[in-house]
Design an enzyme around this catalytic site. Structure first.
Site, short mmCIF file in Angstrom:
data_model
loop_
_atom_site.label_atom_id
_atom_site.label_comp_id
_atom_site.label_asym_id
_atom_site.label_seq_id
_atom_site.Cartn_x
_atom_site.Cartn_y
_atom_site.Cartn_z
N ASN A 63 0.84 -1.19 0.00
CA ASN A 63 0.00 0.00 0.00
C ASN A 63 0.88 1.24 0.00
OD1 ASN A 63 -2.51 1.52 0.36
ND2 ASN A 63 -1.77 1.93 2.43
N ASP A 84 -1.97 0.12 8.09
CA ASP A 84 -0.71 0.85 7.94
C ASP A 84 0.37 0.31 8.89
OD1 ASP A 84 -1.87 2.53 6.03
OD2 ASP A 84 -2.59 3.90 7.58
N HIS A 101 0.87 5.08 1.41
CA HIS A 101 0.17 5.93 2.39
C HIS A 101 0.79 7.32 2.37
CE1 HIS A 101 -2.23 6.88 5.91
NE2 HIS A 101 -1.16 7.44 6.45
#
Length: 418
Positions: free
Chosen positions: A106, A149, A108
């Site tokens: 991911n 996260d 972020h």
């Protein structure tokens, strides 16, 4: 080449960064094969279709409790090795992650562990950053696990906060100066770590090749391989000679000139390591012994006189601070210089791609290719030996140095001494 699926929910700016990186060669070890959107009106779908990428829509609203199951079903069409969440506005469950065999990453828009976790997404991140009064922000690429996260950080890049920043202005600058830069690089690096292959595309006859670089933990390394098509070329083995490497014949054949196939591929002088595909090893050694340079030595040499192929002479020099590589071709002499970087090496070989039997072999072209160097010498050596292919491979030598100057090595020979 690994298969990559990208999950999106909105405009797809990070998807576009990946597509651009794929088109310009920054992302070369993987290929985007699929884009899945949680919204049917996401502009990311149009970006994908313009670039000929397969698209699937798994509507979050329409799927309800079956949302993750339908994503897994869509992923099953291509079975990607890597999944990239690029503006995907949904937190994936632990159950989904455990069922998915691919690596999930991911991007972020903050410097994790700051301004991350549940509730921190999109403009909300940049609003919180500005409200906090910090002077630096940035972006992070990380592995996805069951903690939002919370997975391993793969890459980060900082961005300065300016006095007149608004959340919208800061969001754009973080995307342009951080996200679009580190995401493609992180995906490429992850592809290389997962896929241990040295060659992006299988090649039956790369000829002779040199790899120099550094392992993930900072150990210097080198590799040298030879291949052969004729019986004379195949009748050779590598042998250790102290810290040097030599080539010997496994049979006596008086019908060929051995000058182009018998040489010392590896010699050491004053702690510097010379690796070449011919007797220019000795030329470099003699020049350096008398105060000359790697480049000076090779300017006295040229390609091999084996018409019509005119096989290039490839060479490398490893020092404490970095390494050099060179190729002498009919088209000219080319020199390259690199600093050591953890987990990175450079591959140069004599022939560029396969041709039909009886055709002229094309010389290697372009800059030596950057490759991933794992920490495990056995994994790297065995994988490279398998890639060379049993029909033409002759010998392979790999050496990993330790921090005290000692080394481990691996030696492969197709034939044994008769």
């Amino acid at each position: 080449m690994l298969k990559i699926s990208v999950l999106v929910s909105g405009g797809g700016t990070n998807l576009q960064a990946l597509i651009d990186a794929q088109n310009n060669g920054v992302l070369s070890s993987g290929r985007i094969v699929q884009v899945i959107s949680s919204r049917p009106d996401a502009y990311a779908i149009e970006r994908a279709e313009k670039n000929g990428i397969h698209t699937d829509i798994v509507s979050f609203k329409a799927a309800g409790n079956d949302f993750e199951a339908r994503i897994l079903e869509a992923l099953g069409k291509f079975k990607p090795e890597i999944i990239v969440l690029a503006g995907f506005m949904h937190i994936l469950s632990k159950n989904f992650i455990e069922k998915c065999s691919a690596k999930i990453i991911n991007i972020h828009p903050s410097l994790i562990p700051s301004f991350c976790g549940k509730g921190f997404y999109g403009l909300k991140v940049h609003e919180a950053v500005l409200k906090s009064g910090v002077k630096i922000t940035g972006a992070t690429v990380h592995i996805v696990n069951e903690i939002p996260d919370g997975g391993e950080i793969l890459a980060q890049k900082t961005v300065e906060i300016l006095p007149d920043d608004t959340p919208e202005i800061l969001q754009r600058r973080v995307m342009e100066n951080a996200e679009w830069i580190i995401l493609p690089r992180a995906v490429e690096n992850l592809c290389r770590k997962i896929d241990k292959r040295v060659f992006i595309k299988p090649i039956k006859y790369p000829g002779r090749g040199i790899i120099t670089g550094m392992t993930e933990k900072g150990r210097k390394m080198l590799a040298y391989f030879i291949m052969g098509r004729s019986s004379s070329s195949k009748a050779r083995i590598f042998e250790r000679s102290g810290d040097d490497l030599i080539i010997k014949l496994t049979q006596n054949d008086k019908n060929f000139d051995p000058s182009l196939i018998l040489y010392s591929p590896l010699r050491i002088i004053d702690g510097n390591i010379i690796i070449t595909n011919g007797d220019q090893t000795d030329t470099i050694y003699d020049f350096m012994k008398n105060g000359g340079t790697f480049e000076d030595a090779l300017r006295t040499r040229e390609y091999e006189p084996d018409e019509p192929h005119f096989t290039p002479r490839i060479s490398a020099l490893m020092t404490n601070s970095g390494y050099k590589q060179s190729i002498l071709k009919k088209a000219g002499r080319y020199f390259f210089e690199y600093e050591y970087e953890k987990g990175k090496g450079r591959l140069i070989h004599t022939y560029n791609h396969d041709v039909m039997p009886g055709k002229t072999l094309p010389s290697f072209s372009g800059e030596p290719r950057e490759i991933f160097i794992p920490e495990d010498i056995n994994s790297f050596s065995n994988s490279l030996w398998d890639e060379l292919g049993e029909n033409y491979r002759v010998a392979l030598y790999v050496r990993y140095y330790d921090f005290d100057g000692s080394y481990k090595d691996r030696l492969f020979n197709t034939q044994e001494v008769l």
